[in-house]
Scaffold this motif. Structure first.
Motif, short mmCIF file in Angstrom:
data_model
loop_
_atom_site.label_atom_id
_atom_site.label_comp_id
_atom_site.label_asym_id
_atom_site.label_seq_id
_atom_site.Cartn_x
_atom_site.Cartn_y
_atom_site.Cartn_z
N ASP A 1 -8.23 -1.28 -11.37
CA ASP A 1 -7.29 -2.36 -11.05
C ASP A 1 -6.07 -2.33 -11.97
O ASP A 1 -6.18 -1.94 -13.14
N MET A 2 -4.95 -2.76 -11.43
CA MET A 2 -3.72 -2.92 -12.22
C MET A 2 -3.28 -4.37 -12.13
O MET A 2 -3.14 -4.91 -11.03
N PRO A 3 -3.05 -5.03 -13.26
CA PRO A 3 -2.57 -6.41 -13.22
C PRO A 3 -1.12 -6.47 -12.73
O PRO A 3 -0.42 -5.47 -12.70
N ASN A 4 -0.68 -7.65 -12.37
CA ASN A 4 0.72 -7.86 -11.98
C ASN A 4 1.65 -7.33 -13.07
O ASN A 4 1.31 -7.37 -14.25
N ASN A 5 2.81 -6.86 -12.66
CA ASN A 5 3.87 -6.43 -13.57
C ASN A 5 3.43 -5.32 -14.52
O ASN A 5 3.77 -5.34 -15.70
N SER A 6 2.69 -4.36 -14.01
CA SER A 6 2.26 -3.26 -14.87
C SER A 6 2.75 -1.92 -14.32
O SER A 6 3.17 -1.82 -13.18
N VAL A 7 2.70 -0.93 -15.19
CA VAL A 7 3.15 0.42 -14.87
C VAL A 7 2.00 1.37 -15.15
O VAL A 7 1.36 1.28 -16.20
N ALA A 8 1.73 2.29 -14.21
CA ALA A 8 0.71 3.32 -14.42
C ALA A 8 1.41 4.66 -14.51
O ALA A 8 2.23 5.00 -13.66
N VAL A 9 1.10 5.41 -15.57
CA VAL A 9 1.69 6.73 -15.76
C VAL A 9 0.61 7.70 -16.23
O VAL A 9 -0.44 7.29 -16.71
N CYS A 10 0.88 8.98 -16.12
CA CYS A 10 0.06 10.06 -16.65
C CYS A 10 -1.24 10.25 -15.88
O CYS A 10 -1.60 9.49 -15.01
N SER A 11 -1.91 11.29 -16.29
CA SER A 11 -3.24 11.58 -15.80
C SER A 11 -4.02 12.13 -16.98
O SER A 11 -3.63 13.16 -17.53
N PRO A 12 -5.04 11.50 -17.53
CA PRO A 12 -5.64 10.32 -16.96
C PRO A 12 -4.70 9.11 -17.04
O PRO A 12 -3.81 9.06 -17.88
N THR A 13 -4.95 8.18 -16.17
CA THR A 13 -4.06 7.04 -16.02
C THR A 13 -3.98 6.21 -17.30
O THR A 13 -4.98 5.94 -17.94
N LYS A 14 -2.77 5.81 -17.61
CA LYS A 14 -2.51 4.91 -18.72
C LYS A 14 -1.76 3.72 -18.12
O LYS A 14 -0.71 3.90 -17.52
N ILE A 15 -2.30 2.52 -18.25
CA ILE A 15 -1.66 1.34 -17.67
C ILE A 15 -0.99 0.54 -18.77
O ILE A 15 -1.61 0.22 -19.79
N ILE A 16 0.27 0.25 -18.55
CA ILE A 16 1.07 -0.50 -19.50
C ILE A 16 1.38 -1.85 -18.88
O ILE A 16 2.02 -1.92 -17.83
N THR A 17 0.91 -2.94 -19.48
CA THR A 17 1.14 -4.27 -18.94
C THR A 17 2.43 -4.83 -19.50
O THR A 17 2.67 -4.77 -20.71
N LYS A 18 3.24 -5.37 -18.62
CA LYS A 18 4.52 -5.99 -19.01
C LYS A 18 4.38 -7.50 -18.87
O LYS A 18 3.66 -8.00 -18.02
N LYS A 19 5.12 -8.22 -19.67
CA LYS A 19 5.08 -9.68 -19.58
C LYS A 19 6.05 -10.20 -18.54
O LYS A 19 5.79 -11.17 -17.86
N GLU A 20 7.19 -9.53 -18.40
CA GLU A 20 8.19 -9.98 -17.44
C GLU A 20 8.04 -9.18 -16.15
O GLU A 20 7.59 -8.03 -16.17
N PRO A 21 8.39 -9.78 -14.99
CA PRO A 21 8.30 -9.06 -13.72
C PRO A 21 9.21 -7.81 -13.72
O PRO A 21 10.30 -7.83 -14.28
N LEU A 22 8.73 -6.76 -13.12
CA LEU A 22 9.51 -5.53 -13.00
C LEU A 22 10.43 -5.61 -11.79
O LEU A 22 10.05 -6.15 -10.75
N ASP A 23 11.60 -5.06 -11.90
CA ASP A 23 12.50 -4.96 -10.75
C ASP A 23 12.18 -3.65 -10.04
O ASP A 23 12.60 -2.59 -10.46
N ASN A 24 11.41 -3.74 -8.99
CA ASN A 24 11.00 -2.54 -8.26
C ASN A 24 11.78 -2.37 -6.97
O ASN A 24 11.30 -1.76 -6.02
N LYS A 25 12.96 -2.90 -6.92
CA LYS A 25 13.79 -2.70 -5.75
C LYS A 25 14.24 -1.24 -5.71
O LYS A 25 14.50 -0.63 -6.74
N PHE A 26 14.29 -0.69 -4.53
CA PHE A 26 14.76 0.67 -4.34
C PHE A 26 16.26 0.60 -4.03
O PHE A 26 16.65 -0.01 -3.05
#
Length: 189
Positions: free
Chosen positions: A143-168
């Motif tokens: 699971d990934m919490p709200n406003n988080s980023v997953a990178v690398c393999s094995p997965t590393k999840i970085i939780t952010k406090k502020e919402p991410l701007d994921n607009k394309f």
């Protein structure tokens, strides 16, 4: 013989797409009518397969995702749920775990405003929160919490406090900057 079959499928596709504006309207029709066989289902499968993709008829989209590079190589299993304003790059797999005894048996549920990089893999009965970003070629199996980023393999999840701007965002030839939201491109103000 194969050429003749494909020619016939192309002709059928023309007639089906006269009725439906795009593949997503055809998919909606198939879901609404609970059809998994027949001409329309065959045309849907043929179109998706031509893109070397699979998007299950029973995959649930709150809104059509944006595919910056088209449907090339995208796999989304039946039973998956994807929220609004999703951006999905090429080569992404969003797959179920169907192995008996697995802890994560089932399909992913992906929240709103999620950005999924090229080649990413999201596997099993996991929940991806809202405003999440998954980096290219990242494998996500937890699971990934709200406003988080997953990178690398094995997965590393970085939780952010502020919402991410994921607009394309895209820059048009006239210099305008637009972003994808609610199923359409909007001008940046």
């Amino acid at each position: 013989m194969i050429i003749l079959k494909n020619f016939f499928k192309e002709i059928l596709s023309i007639f089906v797409f006269i009725r439906f504006k795009n593949i997503w309207q055809l998919k909606e029709y198939l879901v609404k009518k609970n059809k998994q066989s027949g001409i329309c289902a065959s045309v849907y499968s043929y179109y998706i397969e031509k893109k070397n993709s699979y998007i299950g008829i029973k995959a649930n989209f709150k809104e059509t995702p944006y595919f910056p590079h088209g449907l090339m190589g995208i796999f989304i299993s039946d039973g998956t749920t994807i929220g609004k304003n999703a951006v999905i790059f090429q080569g992404v797999t969003i797959g179920a775990v169907r192995t008996k005894g697995s802890k994560k048996i089932g399909n992913p549920t992906i929240g709103e405003n999620c950005y999924i990089g090229a080649g990413a893999k999201i596997i099993g009965n996991i929940k991806i929160g809202n405003n999440c970003r998954i980096g290219a070629n990242t494998v996500v199996y937890e699971d990934m919490p709200n406003n988080s980023v997953a990178v690398c393999s094995p997965t590393k999840i970085i939780t952010k406090k502020e919402p991410l701007d994921n607009k394309f965002y895209v820059m048009r030839s006239n210099g305008d900057v637009e972003y994808y939201e609610d199923g359409i491109f909007k001008k940046e103000r």
